[in-house]
Motif scaffolding. Structure first.
Motif, short mmCIF file in Angstrom:
data_model
loop_
_atom_site.label_atom_id
_atom_site.label_comp_id
_atom_site.label_asym_id
_atom_site.label_seq_id
_atom_site.Cartn_x
_atom_site.Cartn_y
_atom_site.Cartn_z
N ASP A 1 0.84 -1.21 0.00
CA ASP A 1 0.00 0.00 0.00
C ASP A 1 0.87 1.25 0.00
OD1 ASP A 1 0.87 0.20 2.61
OD2 ASP A 1 -1.12 0.43 3.48
N MET A 2 2.01 1.14 -0.71
CA MET A 2 2.88 2.31 -0.83
C MET A 2 2.26 3.31 -1.82
SD MET A 2 6.62 0.52 -0.96
CE MET A 2 6.95 -1.00 -0.07
N HIS A 3 2.74 4.55 -1.71
CA HIS A 3 2.36 5.56 -2.69
C HIS A 3 3.00 5.22 -4.03
CE1 HIS A 3 0.93 7.77 0.64
NE2 HIS A 3 2.04 8.40 0.96
N THR A 4 2.19 5.26 -5.08
CA THR A 4 2.73 5.14 -6.44
C THR A 4 2.06 6.20 -7.29
OG1 THR A 4 1.02 3.61 -7.21
CG2 THR A 4 2.98 2.61 -6.19
N ASP A 5 2.68 6.49 -8.41
CA ASP A 5 2.07 7.48 -9.29
C ASP A 5 0.70 7.01 -9.77
OD1 ASP A 5 3.24 5.42 -10.74
OD2 ASP A 5 4.15 6.71 -12.26
N ALA A 6 0.60 5.71 -10.07
CA ALA A 6 -0.67 5.20 -10.58
C ALA A 6 -1.78 5.33 -9.54
CB ALA A 6 -0.50 3.74 -11.00
N LYS A 7 -1.45 5.05 -8.29
CA LYS A 7 -2.45 5.15 -7.23
C LYS A 7 -2.88 6.60 -7.04
CE LYS A 7 -2.58 3.03 -2.81
NZ LYS A 7 -2.03 2.90 -1.45
N GLY A 8 -1.90 7.49 -7.05
CA GLY A 8 -2.21 8.91 -6.91
C GLY A 8 -3.10 9.40 -8.05
N ASP A 9 -2.76 8.99 -9.26
CA ASP A 9 -3.55 9.43 -10.41
C ASP A 9 -4.98 8.91 -10.33
OD1 ASP A 9 -1.32 10.71 -11.35
OD2 ASP A 9 -0.81 9.18 -12.85
N PHE A 10 -5.11 7.65 -9.90
CA PHE A 10 -6.46 7.11 -9.72
C PHE A 10 -7.23 7.91 -8.69
CE2 PHE A 10 -9.16 4.70 -6.86
CZ PHE A 10 -10.23 4.47 -7.71
N LEU A 11 -6.59 8.15 -7.54
CA LEU A 11 -7.28 8.86 -6.46
C LEU A 11 -7.73 10.24 -6.90
CD1 LEU A 11 -5.27 7.95 -3.22
CD2 LEU A 11 -7.70 7.54 -3.66
N ARG A 12 -6.85 10.91 -7.64
CA ARG A 12 -7.22 12.25 -8.12
C ARG A 12 -8.42 12.19 -9.07
NH1 ARG A 12 -1.85 13.65 -7.23
NH2 ARG A 12 -1.30 12.33 -8.98
N ALA A 13 -8.39 11.23 -9.98
CA ALA A 13 -9.51 11.11 -10.91
C ALA A 13 -10.80 10.77 -10.17
CB ALA A 13 -9.20 10.02 -11.95
N PHE A 14 -10.68 9.88 -9.20
CA PHE A 14 -11.85 9.44 -8.43
C PHE A 14 -12.42 10.61 -7.63
CE2 PHE A 14 -14.07 6.94 -5.09
CZ PHE A 14 -14.80 6.09 -5.91
N GLU A 15 -11.50 11.40 -7.08
CA GLU A 15 -11.95 12.56 -6.32
C GLU A 15 -12.65 13.57 -7.24
OE1 GLU A 15 -8.91 15.47 -5.08
OE2 GLU A 15 -9.72 15.24 -3.03
N GLN A 16 -11.98 13.84 -8.36
CA GLN A 16 -12.47 14.91 -9.23
C GLN A 16 -13.79 14.57 -9.93
OE1 GLN A 16 -9.60 16.17 -12.17
NE2 GLN A 16 -11.11 17.38 -13.30
N HIS A 17 -13.89 13.34 -10.44
CA HIS A 17 -15.05 13.01 -11.28
C HIS A 17 -16.15 12.26 -10.54
CE1 HIS A 17 -12.85 14.59 -14.62
NE2 HIS A 17 -11.87 13.70 -14.47
N ILE A 18 -15.80 11.64 -9.42
CA ILE A 18 -16.81 10.86 -8.70
C ILE A 18 -17.20 11.53 -7.39
CG2 ILE A 18 -17.37 8.62 -7.67
CD1 ILE A 18 -17.03 8.54 -10.75
N LEU A 19 -16.25 11.69 -6.51
CA LEU A 19 -16.60 12.15 -5.16
C LEU A 19 -17.05 13.60 -5.13
CD1 LEU A 19 -13.76 10.37 -3.11
CD2 LEU A 19 -16.14 9.64 -3.44
N LYS A 20 -16.22 14.48 -5.69
CA LYS A 20 -16.52 15.92 -5.58
C LYS A 20 -17.87 16.29 -6.19
CE LYS A 20 -12.33 18.56 -4.74
NZ LYS A 20 -11.30 19.40 -5.37
N PRO A 21 -18.15 15.87 -7.44
CA PRO A 21 -19.42 16.29 -8.03
C PRO A 21 -20.63 15.80 -7.24
CG PRO A 21 -17.96 15.27 -9.67
CD PRO A 21 -17.33 15.06 -8.34
N ARG A 22 -20.44 14.75 -6.46
CA ARG A 22 -21.56 14.20 -5.67
C ARG A 22 -21.52 14.69 -4.22
NH1 ARG A 22 -19.91 11.28 -9.67
NH2 ARG A 22 -21.41 10.16 -11.01
N GLY A 23 -20.60 15.62 -3.96
CA GLY A 23 -20.54 16.20 -2.62
C GLY A 23 -20.15 15.20 -1.54
N MET A 24 -19.32 14.24 -1.91
CA MET A 24 -18.98 13.18 -0.94
C MET A 24 -17.59 13.43 -0.34
SD MET A 24 -20.44 10.00 -3.22
CE MET A 24 -19.90 8.70 -2.13
#
Lengths: 432, 432, 432, 432
Positions: free
Chosen positions: B85-108
């Motif tokens: 569960d180390m930080h990797t670029d791929a994990k960071g990129d996923f998290l950012r996309a998930f935050e931007q397109h999924i969580l944020k628009p739904r106010g989560m």
């Protein structure tokens, strides 16, 4: 290594959005972007020697070129990725390789159950299967054993921190016995097991299975002797219980042979495998079971990701590349010697420290978790990824890729020794 | 498609070495070798339309070209594969996309916990977390719910066949309540839940959480109404319990929105995701949790394969490609209509048959498992992969990739209708 | 003794209507009609010396004349019989006597909880209370321990036959440790307990309590040493656990002092009492608890028969008659010596036989349940009621009333020796 | 009544030495010294009419003269007191009377198991037996059911306060269903049970038994209809489960017949009895079981006080005196009418209040526990012992001895009505 850093993650995303359950990233606080063999590179372009190997999930190193080629070929030709548990060419090819190079040469008639692709799931399947096959519910597991953190596996896991995470009492249906060596020299703990099993009023219900690791990885590199293991297996069979060897961490060559128990004269009824099974670090797990105990009906234990065909592709390559003749296994003995020598040097530096483990799964009990932690932290600063284990994290544990070139191996050990020296020097200064 | 069949597996390897627990391969008795979009090809070169989609693990179809390209690029450049569960670029990129397109628009404001890469593991983590967060042990789950087969998840699963596989009683710490509609029309089952929760002598201990699917996939496509779901959530919060929505099968667009509960006016405290999350069918799972309930310490719930970077790479593409604007979601409404129309035609052929489900997760209850099984088997002979669900396998269930082109979709439905006709005709002849 | 036999039962009623769970009546197959002191008389007018004493429920013999007089007086004057847990004069008088002659002289500040009138209920209350008081669930009990057969008590009981009666796995929330001497001489089993308690990964969850008998009556007269008991209690307190001594069978003078642990230098947090507590064989039980652990709210643990006033009346007499000065206790030491001498004579007759137990709770392990059973059966034919114990019923156990006159005591021992001689002679003849 | 008060207890002994778990003594804060029939006398010479009857343990009143005479005669002649489970004349005589006057006339072939002398123990035995007999573990019990507080019985008990006392989760192996009437009029709760039992994916495991009271005494005098009871029993047998009727509180004539289910057209497989069974308030309990389910081996479920011969003596008298002809039963119908009339008068005084219960087990739901408590407290001041029940103690419950003379009965009801008037008057004044 990426020159354009604009795509590397801002660290804040992890703190912002990742659960506090994250852990390794705390000790190794950087962002990794690529890796080959025994080396990992982070977003700053710094490289690290990997003496953790994904907790023994990368026994053949990162991104092995042959597996990589096969995988890219498979993906490129639109080979099956997700196949539930349907027949695919990749699965068939893996099974044939596993049969030819692993099972047959060892005289094993085991069936292969593809479980959900985690060690915990393989353990859950094993425990359920043993209970269903015997009609008994009690499973014997051991002090300091680690088998996973899903509720079934967790009940067999010894670690109190993990057990506490359940939010409810997890002890049911498992009896805890002392592992080999738990009571010190001169006390054969299998005698206690024998007494309990042979006593109708011991309070230990007739066991469905006895579940153990031959070397307890998370528990502190406690290596059971062949005699003890043999005795425990004999007791199990004498009392109608199955033997489950959890080879998730110690298997796939880690102790010097493919299975960790090969030189102990036993045939476990059930074996769990995961971690390095796919060879490439891809999620994959198996529960091997002798045909007479293969009692699940179709889908009785199921799961969505039992058909990870990418993992089948790399696993096939891993088996054919490393286990079709004795060359790789032979090399492990040599490396284990190098490791023992290096670790003995470390142990000699520290009062009361001593070696633990077996094969390429060795470490040094330095007496305290604090000291072990400091040494590992310092080693990381110096370019070595290495971790502790044991009930109090008091063991500096080396789990290098088995394919680590000797030079890299020695370099890693050298970093470790330097790190220890620096830490010990600091302690001396502080004490003065 | 491979012309050289010499590499395709001899079927016997599966019978010889695979556990009897294997299942889908029995109904779809061929060996698949490649797949793209909504079509799968077997070793004989025959192609099949896929109305199963890896049990909703392939919502974006097989081997999506954009994900494929990103994945090959990642592998080729030796990007991280296994990262614990180390930080990797791929994990960071996923998290950012998930935050931007999924969580944020739904106010989560949810935190993202990477669990072992299976739905069951996400559920185990969710149940443990709810218990630890509330200090209570009881979890309410529902008739016909399916949450996995590891011991914790299994205790919440209704299916007796799966429960039986445990070899021991699995009921502990879970109270079973009737799902929406379980008692037929005119009986609001949430009132029973309300009565039990409000009664200090009901025998239902104060719950840590109420755990449910909004549409029960394995349970027979039972779709809860928004009113019922809202009521249940209100009751949970009124009584100090967390709401866990298991969106493993119904999430990722399957019901017409990314989360299955988006139009119900609720914010679950914990959400489990897996199956189509990686987009490409690669093992990956998440447990989303509101920050105040993110109570696990570092590694308290751990696992080796929480950092499947290949899955992060494809998951990022999936989110950016399908969820960065409303186009994809809009298309789902249209397709759901096509599906409803087709299934209504099927239902009209069979006395007493009726539609079940919601969005692109619909099916027809044909009244008996035998009939449903025959229809699916006949459909497979005609080139359609489709499965049943429900307590008695009485529901013909369509789980086509959400990306299925309309023409393919209609073709698949047409095969299904033909298959039904043929089966019904045979029954008529047999009855005469 | 009744001359008119017309009122004595036809044996058939028991076979006809009593459950097959009946047991002692099988070994002692006659119908008893009266009893005084250490002698019982059956419907045929035959008398038997009682070396069973209601399994230590009749430590003061049958129908003690002083208790009898007090009881008849109480009944005759319409004294309260059933009082739920209301205040009554009889309860108050008992409590005062118990305080004055038992608790105060021993420096005990314990509160007295009247539980349902069985040892099992006292144990259930003790286990619940310890869990509630500590907020922990695990209770440590020992090999060969016997604490009752209701589900809570049964989980702590070792006997497999009793455990099997539950029809479900009973192991939950209890950890089983080896009792003193379980691993033979030279192995201090408390060290295993110490290791497990001190190891955060041992798999033993932090205990609410350690529960034990100082002499295991049903388990085979295993007597723990004072050193071992002291060590176990120290470990309990060091690790935040309560000490529960189950004195149901060993208490009330059976080992030579009122409580069985008086000379061991410990103060248990909780003590369970029943059997001989009422003095007259009437159902009565207590759970003694130090004030700081007296955590049940009003009626939180309740029951209908907690106020058996007849038992209070006789219990008061028992305490005042036998425990208001040291005369009775002094007499026990003498009798224990007689018992030891007699049993040594028995042991000397049999190869490998040896004495077990302590005080007036001694027996001989004759090596096999078959032999022990034959000896007891023969003794019964000769007018002695005596039973076996131990995991394989291999111990001939003497539990004579503590009030047995020396002459009767010697007569009983003499019958036992004669019975053994006859059985052994038969074996010799059979072997020739 | 004692003139010499010097022997009556100082109240302080109870506070000083009795556990805080004591309860009834708090509401009825005096010291009782004698009792006959339906009247109790305290140390001050004050007499009280008893409308509690030891929670239905004194159905024949206090110290019935015929039982008293038989008991004194038995004690005087040194009849057996404690007999373990040996045959005694008293036990045989009881069994014959029970067979002749109870079992035979009702066509019951049940075997009689003497369990530990508490209702909880009878329930524990019943649950274990059902599980062992069927090989299943799940037992269905109902909302608001009360079956005791030992761990097995407690798992079936609904009351949250009692459940909380366990200090650990108690829900295992029991499924909770809504009792008759739980969901209000118009909702037949047996239909939910039927649906769950008939659904292989309901999550309810196949039950060993369905356990219920026909009238829930502690749960608030909820009386099940004959139709509902019949339906539940039919469902049980249809699904291979045993029917256990817990008649501990409702049995022995309390509802108007010896067993509470006699007029419902059912034959339970197992019946638990205690409380009024001995007739005299002495501890005694039975588990009746049909021969085919009498599966315990000798002593498999055991206990020290299963042979309370004093109780056998009085129980025999009780059966012969009250149940050898129909006179007593006929009188109950008349008294029930008096009770209904009186309670209706009470209900009419209070907005929304209504009658609950059946036979001589009736009460009034006055809407709040506070009000019910006040009425009972005031009644006690006026010389009436009466208690509340129900989940919120909202039911004023009358459990008078069944032998209460009509005049005393009316006097007691009159005190109750006066008490209610006074309390209501106070409330009015306070509201003004």
């Amino acid at each position: 290594m990426p020159n354009d850093m604009s795509n590397t993650p801002k660290p804040s995303i992890f703190k912002r959005r990742e659960s506090d359950a994250r852990s390794y990233c705390r000790g190794f606080d950087t962002t990794f972007v690529k890796a080959t063999g025994s080396e990992m590179t982070d977003a700053n372009g710094d490289t690290y020697i990997d003496f953790l190997a994904g907790c023994s999930s990368l026994n053949y190193g990162h991104n092995d070129p042959d597996m990589k080629a096969a995988l890219v070929e498979h993906i490129t030709r639109d080979g099956m990725t997700h196949g539930l548990d349907m027949h695919t060419d990749a699965k068939g090819d893996f099974l044939r390789a596993f049969e030819q190079h692993i099972l047959k040469p060892r005289g094993m008639d085991h069936k292969v159950m593809f479980t959900g692709p985690t060690g915990a799931n393989a353990v859950e399947a094993a425990m359920k299967m043993a209970r269903k096959a015997t009609g008994r519910t009690n499973i014997i597991s051991f002090t300091n054993g680690f088998h996973g953190v899903t509720m079934g596996a967790l009940s067999a896991t010894g670690n109190g921190y993990h057990r506490g995470g359940a939010g409810l009492p997890v002890g049911g249906h498992v009896t805890r016995m002392p592992f080999d060596g738990y009571m010190g020299e001169g006390c054969d703990t299998s005698k206690f097991l024998e007494a309990m099993l042979g006593d109708a009023s011991s309070g230990m219900d007739a066991p469905a299975a006895i579940l153990f690791e031959t070397v307890q990885g998370e528990g502190g590199l406690n290596a059971a002797s062949a005699e003890w293991v043999k005795k425990v297996c004999d007791l199990a069979h004498e009392h109608g219980a199955l033997v489950i060897v959890d080879d998730v961490q110690a298997g796939c060559g880690r102790t010097g042979t493919f299975f960790s128990f090969e030189e102990m004269g036993i045939t476990p009824d059930i074996i769990t495998m995961a971690k390095s099974l796919s060879g490439y670090g891809l999620p994959m797990a198996l529960t091997l079971v002798r045909p007479q105990h293969d009692v699940f009906g179709p889908a009785e234990h199921n799961g969505t990701f039992r058909g990870n065909n990418h993992a089948f592709v790399t696993a096939q390559v891993a088996i054919e590349k490393f286990w079709s003749d004795s060359a790789f296994q032979d090399s492990l003995a040599t490396k284990a010697l190098v490791l023992t020598t290096g670790l003995q040097e470390l142990a000699d530096k520290i009062d009361g420290a001593y070696l633990k483990g077996r094969g390429l799964m060795q470490g040094v009990d330095v007496g305290s978790g604090a000291l072990a932690g400091e040494i590992c932290a310092r080693a990381f600063q110096k370019g070595l990824v290495i971790e502790t284990s044991g009930p109090n994290d008091e063991v500096v544990k080396v789990l290098a890729p088995l394919t680590t070139p000797e030079e890299t191996f020695r370099k890693g050990l050298s970093i470790l020794l330097d790190a220890a020296d620096e830490v010990l020097e600091q302690h001396k200064i502080a004490a003065e």
